[in-house]
Design a protein around this motif. Structure first.
Motif, PDB file in Angstrom:
ATOM      1  N   PRO A   1       0.838  -1.211   0.000  1.00 34.37           N
ATOM      2  CA  PRO A   1       0.000   0.000   0.000  1.00 34.37           C
ATOM      3  C   PRO A   1       0.869   1.255   0.000  1.00 34.37           C
ATOM      4  N   THR A   2       1.512   1.483  -1.125  1.00 31.04           N
ATOM      5  CA  THR A   2       2.433   2.614  -1.228  1.00 31.04           C
ATOM      6  C   THR A   2       2.138   3.452  -2.460  1.00 31.04           C
ATOM      7  N   VAL A   3       2.739   4.622  -2.470  1.00 31.92           N
ATOM      8  CA  VAL A   3       2.803   5.445  -3.665  1.00 31.92           C
ATOM      9  C   VAL A   3       4.298   5.665  -3.896  1.00 31.92           C
ATOM     10  N   VAL A   4       4.746   5.418  -5.124  1.00 31.69           N
ATOM     11  CA  VAL A   4       6.152   5.561  -5.474  1.00 31.69           C
ATOM     12  C   VAL A   4       6.293   6.798  -6.348  1.00 31.69           C
ATOM     13  N   LEU A   5       7.160   7.708  -5.917  1.00 29.83           N
ATOM     14  CA  LEU A   5       7.360   8.974  -6.609  1.00 29.83           C
ATOM     15  C   LEU A   5       8.750   8.985  -7.236  1.00 29.83           C
ATOM     16  N   LEU A   6       8.831   9.312  -8.522  1.00 26.85           N
ATOM     17  CA  LEU A   6      10.113   9.380  -9.216  1.00 26.85           C
ATOM     18  C   LEU A   6      10.350  10.779  -9.748  1.00 26.85           C
ATOM     19  N   ALA A   7      11.545  11.301  -9.470  1.00 23.81           N
ATOM     20  CA  ALA A   7      11.956  12.604  -9.990  1.00 23.81           C
ATOM     21  C   ALA A   7      13.302  12.405 -10.685  1.00 23.81           C
ATOM     22  N   PRO A   8      13.366  12.539 -12.002  1.00 25.17           N
ATOM     23  CA  PRO A   8      14.619  12.308 -12.729  1.00 25.17           C
ATOM     24  C   PRO A   8      15.766  13.144 -12.152  1.00 25.17           C
ATOM     25  N   GLY A   9      16.880  12.470 -11.902  1.00 24.79           N
ATOM     26  CA  GLY A   9      18.063  13.145 -11.392  1.00 24.79           C
ATOM     27  C   GLY A   9      18.001  13.476  -9.910  1.00 24.79           C
ATOM     28  N   GLN A  10      16.865  13.223  -9.276  1.00 26.27           N
ATOM     29  CA  GLN A  10      16.713  13.547  -7.860  1.00 26.27           C
ATOM     30  C   GLN A  10      16.551  12.299  -7.005  1.00 26.27           C
ATOM     31  N   GLY A  11      15.712  11.363  -7.456  1.00 28.81           N
ATOM     32  CA  GLY A  11      15.557  10.144  -6.694  1.00 28.81           C
ATOM     33  C   GLY A  11      14.184   9.530  -6.758  1.00 28.81           C
ATOM     34  N   ARG A  12      14.031   8.534  -5.897  1.00 29.20           N
ATOM     35  CA  ARG A  12      12.781   7.786  -5.766  1.00 29.20           C
ATOM     36  C   ARG A  12      12.392   7.820  -4.293  1.00 29.20           C
ATOM     37  N   TRP A  13      11.089   7.990  -4.053  1.00 27.88           N
ATOM     38  CA  TRP A  13      10.573   7.998  -2.693  1.00 27.88           C
ATOM     39  C   TRP A  13       9.353   7.094  -2.630  1.00 27.88           C
ATOM     40  N   ASP A  14       9.319   6.239  -1.628  1.00 32.80           N
ATOM     41  CA  ASP A  14       8.199   5.333  -1.402  1.00 32.80           C
ATOM     42  C   ASP A  14       7.482   5.783  -0.137  1.00 32.80           C
ATOM     43  N   LEU A  15       6.210   6.096  -0.274  1.00 27.85           N
ATOM     44  CA  LEU A  15       5.412   6.527   0.865  1.00 27.85           C
ATOM     45  C   LEU A  15       4.325   5.502   1.145  1.00 27.85           C
ATOM     46  N   LEU A  16       4.188   5.130   2.408  1.00 29.73           N
ATOM     47  CA  LEU A  16       3.082   4.285   2.826  1.00 29.73           C
ATOM     48  C   LEU A  16       1.801   5.088   2.653  1.00 29.73           C
ATOM     49  N   VAL A  17       0.772   4.475   2.092  1.00 29.53           N
ATOM     50  CA  VAL A  17      -0.522   5.151   1.958  1.00 29.53           C
ATOM     51  C   VAL A  17      -1.442   4.615   3.052  1.00 29.53           C
ATOM     52  N   VAL A  18      -1.848   5.519   3.932  1.00 27.36           N
ATOM     53  CA  VAL A  18      -2.801   5.171   4.985  1.00 27.36           C
ATOM     54  C   VAL A  18      -4.192   5.330   4.379  1.00 27.36           C
TER      55      VAL A  18
END
Length: 136
Positions: free
Chosen positions: A94-111
């Motif tokens: 249950p996550t949302v994965v955010l990608l920003a080119p050249g910056q990174g990847r972030w995985d957030l738990l979705v409540v």
């Protein structure tokens, strides 16, 4: 009779987001997001607008396909195109994965939006790796 004046409610609901403290080592979860509904076209722009500026421009978002209704493959957020992807696996986290080119990847738990406040706050604190006082 005296009537207390109430301030008007905010025009935009406060973003319910809790991020983990910055660390040198990668983390499996970078924080938690508690959206107010399952309407990704409404919730996602609020999330992206509330992210730290140093994360850069998120161009791709992947969500758990079982949790979110089907949506368009792209949306316009702050005059930028964001590609939406759905993980169709029933066992997807249950996550949302955010990608920003050249910056990174972030995985957030979705409540889930319908989670009781006390439980949601506890989940968010755990996902962010902090206690209520903001201490690790």
């Amino acid at each position: 009779m005296t009537t207390a004046l109430q301030p008007p409610p905010p025009s935009h609901p406060v973003l319910r987001l809790r991020l983990a403290p910055r660390a040198d080592l990668p983390r499996p979860i970078d924080g938690a997001w508690w959206p107010r509904s399952y309407d990704l076209l409404v919730e996602l722009p609020r999330l992206l607008a509330g992210l730290p500026r140093e994360w850069g421009h998120v161009t791709s978002v992947t969500v758990n396909g079982a949790a979110w209704p089907a949506t368009a493959g792209r949306i316009l957020v702050s005059n930028q195109v964001v590609r939406l992807r759905r993980n169709p696996a029933e066992s997807a986290p249950p996550t949302v994965v955010l990608l920003a080119p050249g910056q990174g990847r972030w995985d957030l738990l979705v409540v889930p939006p319908d989670t009781a406040e006390q439980a949601a706050r506890a989940l968010m604190a755990t996902a962010a790796g902090t206690l209520e006082g903001g201490r690790p």
